[in-house]
Design an enzyme around this catalytic site. Structure first.
Site, short mmCIF file in Angstrom:
data_model
loop_
_atom_site.label_atom_id
_atom_site.label_comp_id
_atom_site.label_asym_id
_atom_site.label_seq_id
_atom_site.Cartn_x
_atom_site.Cartn_y
_atom_site.Cartn_z
N CYS A 275 -4.72 1.29 0.02
CA CYS A 275 -4.06 1.00 -1.25
C CYS A 275 -5.08 0.71 -2.35
O CYS A 275 -6.15 0.17 -2.09
CB CYS A 275 -3.17 -0.22 -1.10
SG CYS A 275 -1.93 -0.04 0.17
N TRP B 13 -0.85 3.05 0.65
CA TRP B 13 -1.11 3.63 1.97
C TRP B 13 -0.17 2.88 2.90
O TRP B 13 -0.36 1.68 3.15
CB TRP B 13 -2.57 3.40 2.33
CG TRP B 13 -3.04 4.06 3.58
CD1 TRP B 13 -3.46 5.36 3.73
CD2 TRP B 13 -3.19 3.46 4.87
NE1 TRP B 13 -3.85 5.58 5.03
CE2 TRP B 13 -3.69 4.44 5.75
CE3 TRP B 13 -2.94 2.18 5.39
CZ2 TRP B 13 -3.95 4.21 7.10
CZ3 TRP B 13 -3.21 1.93 6.72
CH2 TRP B 13 -3.70 2.95 7.56
N GLY C 276 -2.87 -5.20 1.12
CA GLY C 276 -2.98 -6.16 2.22
C GLY C 276 -1.68 -6.23 3.00
O GLY C 276 -0.80 -5.37 2.84
N GLU D 1 -11.94 13.63 12.24
CA GLU D 1 -11.28 13.07 11.06
C GLU D 1 -10.99 14.08 9.97
O GLU D 1 -9.99 13.94 9.26
CB GLU D 1 -11.98 11.82 10.54
CG GLU D 1 -13.38 11.99 10.09
CD GLU D 1 -13.99 10.65 9.65
OE1 GLU D 1 -13.26 9.70 9.38
OE2 GLU D 1 -15.23 10.60 9.56
#
Ligand code: M6R
Length: 615
Positions: A2, A74, A101, A496
């Site tokens: 985020c 996110w 968070g 990834e």
């Protein structure tokens, strides 16, 4: 992960907020939104997908607002949807908030608020906090406090368990943003008659001349010309205003197609920056003043413990080989996320090191805090100047690699390993290493940028090889000694960004199980640059060949693999000490070109975030 931006000043906030969100896109996200204050009300727009979607949605809105907050999300709690995107607005319509968070006790807070008539639209933890702020605002004991807005946020935060970086708007205070942090970075940017907030200094790139880094448990009231900071328990905070060096934050693609590609090719200069001023020709050693340790303190070190995550952990594992080999000190490496809860025993004279490109990875930060709590001296190697880890550690070394934007870390890895090698050299020269052995490493370090540039010349060949293998769905990466962590890193890079299953293994260990995977459909990428064990790696290649597996090998000794390997990537022969730094280059390039060939979004791979600021 985020991202937050906020603006208060004289200009139109919306384009500034969108510009900030674009700058934060590299962090990884799935939706974006913004809230402005207009005509005494909160106006919110949120969209799933790229910031461009949000930008298009607000494009027709010409009503000027000079204050706003914005966010890239996110997803953690609740799926990817407009309603779960931030900002969230309290059910009384009085507060809008963006949050990075995780509020761990959000269920309890939500139940408490539901019983008092507050309603919720999203499945997020964040919506509980914005309503708790509204609750504390409504239930304030006195109206006399000018800082009612800050007070409500502060009081709400006292009940929060978990982590937060927040920015809050309230139409009753049309010139103020309240921001706070605990465990998730938040920075205040200062311009002329304007203030900004962001979770990343890049969020206000070029706009702010100076910044204030909020520390954990601090709450700030920010207006265009002023900023007051108190602790969550209401103690005024003296803060430091720092200048920003935008040269270090350059985010120009400079002719490259992707940031990852650019950053792979920047490695010679990143290494030069890491090494510059840190080696002594006269004494054949390294000068690492940032460690803040006297020679006698360093001599007392019996053990080094490293903690990190992802690529930085692979740099630690490489450091383990280098430090144990040259400095003869036992080294332990642990995942930061495991260390934090494992309560590992640490010896008395242990030096505790964390490595983190971003300096904000929460698992790494918390591992460092845990070690500090236990009284250990904690040192950090970070790339992001002013990051939380760099500020909270007892000493450390900056990488000066320049901003790394590609989610797949490349130049940060090589520069971390180079710094660890200098540490090995310094400690070794204080113990058993002779002047001439030290001299050879100093020379290898000085030559290193050129050695890496030499390896980079293989890019066209590697691109061709990558095209040949891009359709395979599994891969093995094999190496021995210090090229074993390189194999781990090669496998991580491929996974990834190209979503191919890949496993990194010590080459000889393969025959104890993993060899069962070897077949026509599973190629192996071998690193073979140690003369000491060259014949052993050749034997591993033979075992693979005998089972029908294709072999790509990166080696300074192509002859040893003639008629055996399907594809050979020639590398320069370098001093053993810098070998892993050179060996990793073909693996980075291979992963990059495979991902491009498969049409993957190289710089923003699915599900990943650049700085992982949640647990
Ligand atoms: O910023 P950090 O170095 O602490 O990040 C640690 C990992 O999250 C990071 O290395 C991650 O594994 C990268 N995506 C690897 O390319």
């Amino acid at each position: 992960m985020c991202g937050i931006t906020g603006y208060v000043g004289l200009k139109n906030a919306s384009p500034i907020l969108i510009e900030g969100l674009h700058k934060l896109e590299y962090r990884g996200y799935d939706s974006a939104g913004l809230a402005l204050l207009k005509d005494g009300k909160i106006s919110v727009c949120k969209r799933t997908g790229r910031v461009a979607n949000l930008e298009a949605a607000v494009a027709g809105d010409n009503a000027k607002s000079t204050i706003g907050i914005s966010h890239t999300r996110w997803a953690t709690h609740g799926g990817v949807s407009d309603v779960n995107a931030h900002p969230h607005v309290s059910s009384d319509g009085l507060f809008a908030m963006v949050h990075n968070g995780i509020i761990e006790n959000f269920r309890g807070i939500k139940t408490f608020l539901e019983e008092r008539g507050y309603t919720f639209k999203s499945q997020t933890d964040s919506e509980a906090l914005v309503n708790l702020i509204a609750y504390h605002f409504k239930n304030r004991t006195s109206d006399s406090d000018e800082n009612r807005f800050l007070e409500a946020v502060r009081k709400a935060l006292r009940h929060v368990e978990g982590t937060y970086g927040i920015a809050v708007l309230c139409p009753l205070f049309p010139g103020t943003i309240v921001a706070a942090r605990k465990g998730s970075p938040l920075i205040i940017g200062i311009g002329k008659n304007e203030r900004m907030v962001s979770s990343d200094v890049l969020g206000f790139a070029g706009r702010a001349q100076s910044v204030i880094y909020l520390d954990d448990n601090q709450v700030a009231s920010i207006s265009a010309d002023e900023c007051d900071i108190v602790s969550v328990s209401n103690v005024p905070v003296d803060f430091e205003v720092k200048d920003v060096d935008w040269a270090l934050e350059n985010d120009d693609l400079g002719g490259f197609k992707h940031y990852m590609q650019k950053e792979i090719f920047e490695q010679p200069s990143a290494l030069e920056n890491a090494i510059r001023g840190r080696i002594s020709d006269d004494e054949s050693t390294a000068k690492l003043d940032g460690l803040n340790m006297t020679p006698s303190e360093l001599r007392q070190v019996d053990r080094i413990m490293f903690c990190a995550c992802g690529t930085a952990l692979h740099a630690c594992k490489t450091a383990e080989y280098l430090i144990e080999k040259y400095a003869r000190i036992p080294v332990e490496v642990e995942y930061a996320s495991e260390f934090r809860y494992r309560n590992s025993p640490i010896d008395k004279n242990t030096l505790f090191f964390v490595l983190s490109q971003s300096g904000e990875t929460l698992d790494t930060l918390e591992a460092m805090r845990e070690a500090r709590r236990k009284g250990y001296k904690t040192l950090a190697i970070t790339n992001a100047v002013g990051s939380t880890i760099s500020r909270e550690s007892d000493g450390g070394l900056y990488q000066y690699a320049g901003k790394e934007i590609g989610v797949a870390s490349t130049k940060a890895f090589t520069s971390q390993v180079a710094i660890c090698l200098m540490m090995a050299l310094k400690i070794a020269r204080m113990r058993d290493m002779s002047f001439s052995e030290g001299r050879a490493i100093v020379e290898a370090l000085k030559e290193l940028p050129r050695s890496v540039a030499e390896a980079l010349k293989q890019a066209p060949l590697i691109e061709k090889i990558a095209k040949k293998y891009a359709s395979y769905e599994k891969f093995l990466f094999l190496g021995r000694l210090d090229e074993y962590p390189v194999a781990l890193e090669g496998a991580l890079k491929l996974k990834e960004i190209s979503y191919i299953y890949a496993e990194g293994y010590p080459a000889a260990e393969m025959k104890h199980g993993t060899i069962a995977l070897v077949c026509k459909e599973c190629p192996s990428f071998l690193f073979a640059n140690s003369d000491e064990i060259m014949s052993k790696v050749v034997s591993s290649a033979q075992e693979i060949k005998a089972r029908g597996g294709s072999i790509i090998v990166a080696t300074h000794d192509p002859k040893a693999f003639e008629g055996l390997a399907d594809d050979i990537i020639p590398l320069p022969k370098v001093h053993d000490a810098v070998r892993p730094i050179v060996s990793v280059v073909p693996a980075q390039l291979f992963a990059y070109y495979v991902a491009v060939e498969r049409g993957c979004d190289v710089d923003k791979p699915r599900n990943l975030a650049k700085a992982v600021t949640v647990e």
